[in-house]
Design a protein around this motif. Structure first.
Motif, PDB file in Angstrom:
ATOM      1  N   ARG A  97      -2.719 -47.613-132.701  1.00  0.00           N
ATOM      2  CA  ARG A  97      -2.902 -48.952-132.706  1.00  0.00           C
ATOM      3  C   ARG A  97      -3.982 -49.418-132.551  1.00  0.00           C
ATOM      4  N   ILE A  98      -4.845 -49.675-133.461  1.00  0.00           N
ATOM      5  CA  ILE A  98      -6.388 -50.019-133.280  1.00  0.00           C
ATOM      6  C   ILE A  98      -6.469 -51.715-133.253  1.00  0.00           C
ATOM      7  N   ASP A  99      -7.427 -52.092-132.806  1.00  0.00           N
ATOM      8  CA  ASP A  99      -7.918 -53.497-133.186  1.00  0.00           C
ATOM      9  C   ASP A  99      -8.807 -53.305-134.223  1.00  0.00           C
ATOM     10  N   ARG A 100      -8.463 -53.800-135.237  1.00  0.00           N
ATOM     11  CA  ARG A 100      -9.385 -53.882-136.487  1.00  0.00           C
ATOM     12  C   ARG A 100     -10.774 -54.524-136.362  1.00  0.00           C
ATOM     13  N   ALA A 101     -10.758 -55.479-135.620  1.00  0.00           N
ATOM     14  CA  ALA A 101     -11.937 -56.125-135.456  1.00  0.00           C
ATOM     15  C   ALA A 101     -13.013 -55.414-134.676  1.00  0.00           C
ATOM     16  N   VAL A 102     -12.328 -54.649-133.582  1.00  0.00           N
ATOM     17  CA  VAL A 102     -13.030 -53.946-132.777  1.00  0.00           C
ATOM     18  C   VAL A 102     -13.660 -52.585-133.449  1.00  0.00           C
ATOM     19  N   GLU A 103     -12.748 -51.990-134.276  1.00  0.00           N
ATOM     20  CA  GLU A 103     -12.836 -51.027-134.975  1.00  0.00           C
ATOM     21  C   GLU A 103     -13.857 -51.109-136.069  1.00  0.00           C
ATOM     22  N   THR A 104     -13.948 -52.269-136.902  1.00  0.00           N
ATOM     23  CA  THR A 104     -14.860 -52.735-137.581  1.00  0.00           C
ATOM     24  C   THR A 104     -16.186 -52.827-137.190  1.00  0.00           C
ATOM     25  N   ALA A 105     -16.384 -53.464-136.146  1.00  0.00           N
ATOM     26  CA  ALA A 105     -17.420 -53.646-135.400  1.00  0.00           C
ATOM     27  C   ALA A 105     -18.264 -52.435-134.907  1.00  0.00           C
ATOM     28  N   ASN A 106     -17.648 -51.470-134.405  1.00  0.00           N
ATOM     29  CA  ASN A 106     -18.038 -50.251-134.234  1.00  0.00           C
ATOM     30  C   ASN A 106     -18.659 -49.361-135.203  1.00  0.00           C
ATOM     31  N   MET A 107     -17.752 -49.500-136.280  1.00  0.00           N
ATOM     32  CA  MET A 107     -18.417 -48.658-137.760  1.00  0.00           C
ATOM     33  C   MET A 107     -19.395 -49.254-138.309  1.00  0.00           C
ATOM     34  N   THR A 108     -19.462 -50.799-138.230  1.00  0.00           N
ATOM     35  CA  THR A 108     -20.716 -51.381-138.753  1.00  0.00           C
ATOM     36  C   THR A 108     -21.937 -51.090-137.610  1.00  0.00           C
ATOM     37  N   ASP A 109     -21.682 -51.073-136.552  1.00  0.00           N
ATOM     38  CA  ASP A 109     -23.008 -50.709-135.618  1.00  0.00           C
ATOM     39  C   ASP A 109     -23.422 -49.503-136.106  1.00  0.00           C
ATOM     40  N   ILE A 110     -22.523 -48.322-136.149  1.00  0.00           N
ATOM     41  CA  ILE A 110     -22.930 -47.115-136.585  1.00  0.00           C
ATOM     42  C   ILE A 110     -23.711 -46.966-137.963  1.00  0.00           C
ATOM     43  N   LEU A 111     -23.147 -47.730-138.739  1.00  0.00           N
ATOM     44  CA  LEU A 111     -23.758 -47.707-140.140  1.00  0.00           C
ATOM     45  C   LEU A 111     -25.033 -48.355-140.051  1.00  0.00           C
ATOM     46  N   THR A 112     -25.136 -49.383-139.423  1.00  0.00           N
ATOM     47  CA  THR A 112     -26.465 -50.116-139.339  1.00  0.00           C
ATOM     48  C   THR A 112     -27.496 -49.130-138.657  1.00  0.00           C
ATOM     49  N   THR A 113     -27.052 -48.579-137.786  1.00  0.00           N
ATOM     50  CA  THR A 113     -27.852 -47.638-136.993  1.00  0.00           C
ATOM     51  C   THR A 113     -28.474 -46.369-138.017  1.00  0.00           C
ATOM     52  N   ALA A 114     -27.562 -46.238-138.832  1.00  0.00           N
ATOM     53  CA  ALA A 114     -27.772 -44.961-139.775  1.00  0.00           C
ATOM     54  C   ALA A 114     -28.831 -45.466-140.905  1.00  0.00           C
ATOM     55  N   GLN A 115     -28.738 -46.827-141.196  1.00  0.00           N
ATOM     56  CA  GLN A 115     -29.537 -47.293-142.072  1.00  0.00           C
ATOM     57  C   GLN A 115     -31.062 -47.131-141.245  1.00  0.00           C
ATOM     58  N   ALA A 116     -31.170 -47.389-140.205  1.00  0.00           N
ATOM     59  CA  ALA A 116     -32.390 -47.584-139.557  1.00  0.00           C
ATOM     60  C   ALA A 116     -33.049 -46.319-139.402  1.00  0.00           C
ATOM     61  N   LEU A 117     -32.125 -45.091-139.246  1.00  0.00           N
ATOM     62  CA  LEU A 117     -32.472 -43.833-138.949  1.00  0.00           C
ATOM     63  C   LEU A 117     -32.978 -43.239-140.282  1.00  0.00           C
ATOM     64  N   VAL A 118     -32.218 -43.706-141.412  1.00  0.00           N
ATOM     65  CA  VAL A 118     -32.598 -43.113-142.815  1.00  0.00           C
ATOM     66  C   VAL A 118     -33.881 -43.766-143.156  1.00  0.00           C
ATOM     67  N   ALA A 119     -34.187 -45.145-142.700  1.00  0.00           N
ATOM     68  CA  ALA A 119     -35.587 -45.690-143.066  1.00  0.00           C
ATOM     69  C   ALA A 119     -36.382 -45.195-142.261  1.00  0.00           C
ATOM     70  N   GLU A 120     -36.348 -44.646-141.215  1.00  0.00           N
ATOM     71  CA  GLU A 120     -37.274 -43.958-140.254  1.00  0.00           C
ATOM     72  C   GLU A 120     -37.627 -42.656-140.823  1.00  0.00           C
ATOM     73  N   GLY A 121     -36.830 -42.110-141.638  1.00  0.00           N
ATOM     74  CA  GLY A 121     -37.108 -40.604-142.104  1.00  0.00           C
ATOM     75  C   GLY A 121     -36.631 -39.636-141.279  1.00  0.00           C
ATOM     76  N   LYS A 122     -35.621 -39.955-140.468  1.00  0.00           N
ATOM     77  CA  LYS A 122     -35.087 -38.910-139.291  1.00  0.00           C
ATOM     78  C   LYS A 122     -33.712 -38.283-140.001  1.00  0.00           C
ATOM     79  N   VAL A 123     -33.123 -39.290-140.693  1.00  0.00           N
ATOM     80  CA  VAL A 123     -31.833 -39.028-141.215  1.00  0.00           C
ATOM     81  C   VAL A 123     -31.702 -38.982-142.594  1.00  0.00           C
ATOM     82  N   ARG A 124     -31.522 -37.973-143.494  1.00  0.00           N
ATOM     83  CA  ARG A 124     -31.373 -38.185-145.116  1.00  0.00           C
ATOM     84  C   ARG A 124     -30.109 -38.645-145.547  1.00  0.00           C
ATOM     85  N   ALA A 125     -29.049 -38.227-144.751  1.00  0.00           N
ATOM     86  CA  ALA A 125     -27.640 -38.798-145.326  1.00  0.00           C
ATOM     87  C   ALA A 125     -26.515 -38.573-144.049  1.00  0.00           C
ATOM     88  N   ILE A 126     -25.514 -39.292-144.205  1.00  0.00           N
ATOM     89  CA  ILE A 126     -24.630 -39.397-143.087  1.00  0.00           C
ATOM     90  C   ILE A 126     -23.260 -38.775-143.561  1.00  0.00           C
TER      91      ILE A 126
END
Length: 346
Positions: free
Chosen positions: A148-177
């Protein structure tokens, strides 16, 4: 060795993936290097690891050792561009960061640590080892209750991870997730957020799949095909059960079962009759049972890359040989009939 494009990433990977989770426990550094050499010699250029490896058992004091062995191989052999490396952030668990969910910050720290151990400046595919909200994988399905998840909390966490992934891709440290041990709802939610927010897309999912474990065949199969999210199939030999080495309920010395007697809940009254049936199919058609099991994964209507692991070079050579095996319609018919007779052995 054939190659394929990993979903929508543009990455070209070998049709088989080398699993490395025994390097550092069941296999020494020298043995890991020998496996790496053999794999590369036969065109297996896609390799999978994780920050928590090696396993059997997973321990805080050995976590990261497998990545370090790959790192010393790269340092001694060179040619980073010859391979495609996949690794994972461990997530919430008792070993690394106990009780802490994966966030953008913990993912970034884990990436930086993996890069150091791997002795490389980029990771081709970076995966979330476990969903923060829990999972039904590894036999947890028998008592699974959707969280029974809190959708708002889950969405915020997923968005945080994807935003960090975007930065890591831009930095050339990760190519795909990518994902691992994920559900259809989870994957769909990740894809939705990436599309609506213009963030990196989860490229693949690493879930268990074999002749004995076919949870992926229905809803997951549909999502995989429609969304072009390939399956990286771990345990295609069902932790060695499909090789026949445990037939008769034996436990060979030095085998995975000698360290994990019930093979993570896979040993029960139903499993050995199912294994015997598949061994019979292989015998009737003159096939090596390991090669038949691995080749079967590549016949599925969704794109599948089996992750092959081994503790000996002989085992690895046999498993790599599955790339040259084409299963006839008669074999596939026998497999389908066996599956109907033994639909969910564990």
């Amino acid at each position: 060795m054939k190659t394929l494009t990993l979903g929508t990433t543009g990455l070209t990977v070998s049709e088989l993936c080398l699993g490395t989770m025994t390097w550092g426990t069941q296999n020494s550094e020298a043995e890991g290097h020998a496996q790496a050499d053999l794999a590369l010699e036969h065109g297996v250029t896609f390799w999978d690891t994780a920050e928590m490896y090696p396993v059997n058992p997973v321990r805080a004091e050995t976590a990261g050792r497998t990545e370090a062995i790959i790192g010393t191989w790269l340092a001694s052999r060179g040619g980073r561009d010859r391979i495609q490396l996949a690794t994972k952030v461990a997530g919430k668990g008792p070993i690394l960061r106990p009780g802490e969910v994966t966030t953008g910050a913990t993912m970034r720290a884990a990436v930086e640590a993996s890069l150091r151990r791997l002795q490389t400046d980029y990771i081709d595919l970076y995966q979330l080892h476990w969903p923060n909200r829990g999972s039904y994988h590894f036999r947890q399905m028998w008592t699974y209750r959707p969280p029974r998840i809190d959708r708002a909390v889950e969405t915020a966490n997923m968005t945080d991870i994807l935003t960090t992934a975007q930065a890591l891709v831009a930095e050339g440290k990760v190519r795909a997730i990518g994902l691992s041990n994920e559900s259809v709802w989870g994957a769909a939610r990740w894809l939705h957020l990436a599309e609506t927010l213009g963030l990196p897309r989860m490229a693949s999912v690493q879930n268990e799949y074999s002749l004995l474990c076919r949870q992926f065949d229905t809803d997951w199969a549909e999502l995989s095909v429609v969304e072009d999210m390939p399956l990286l199939a771990f345990s295609p030999l069902a932790t060695g059960l499909l090789s026949g080495k445990y037939a008769g309920d034996v436990i060979p010395e030095g085998s995975r079962r000698s360290l994990n007697p019930d093979l993570g809940g896979r040993i029960n009254a139903q499993v050995f009759p199912a294994v015997a049936a598949y061994l019979g199919v292989a015998a009737r058609h003159g096939l090596d049972p390991c090669q038949m099991a691995i080749a079967f994964c590549r016949t599925r209507p969704f794109t599948t890359t089996p992750i092959i692991g081994a503790t000996t070079l002989e085992q690895l050579r046999t498993n790599i040989g599955a790339a040259g095996v084409t299963l006839s319609s008669e074999v596939l018919k026998d497999i389908a009939e066996t599956h109907r007779a033994h639909p969910a052995p564990y």
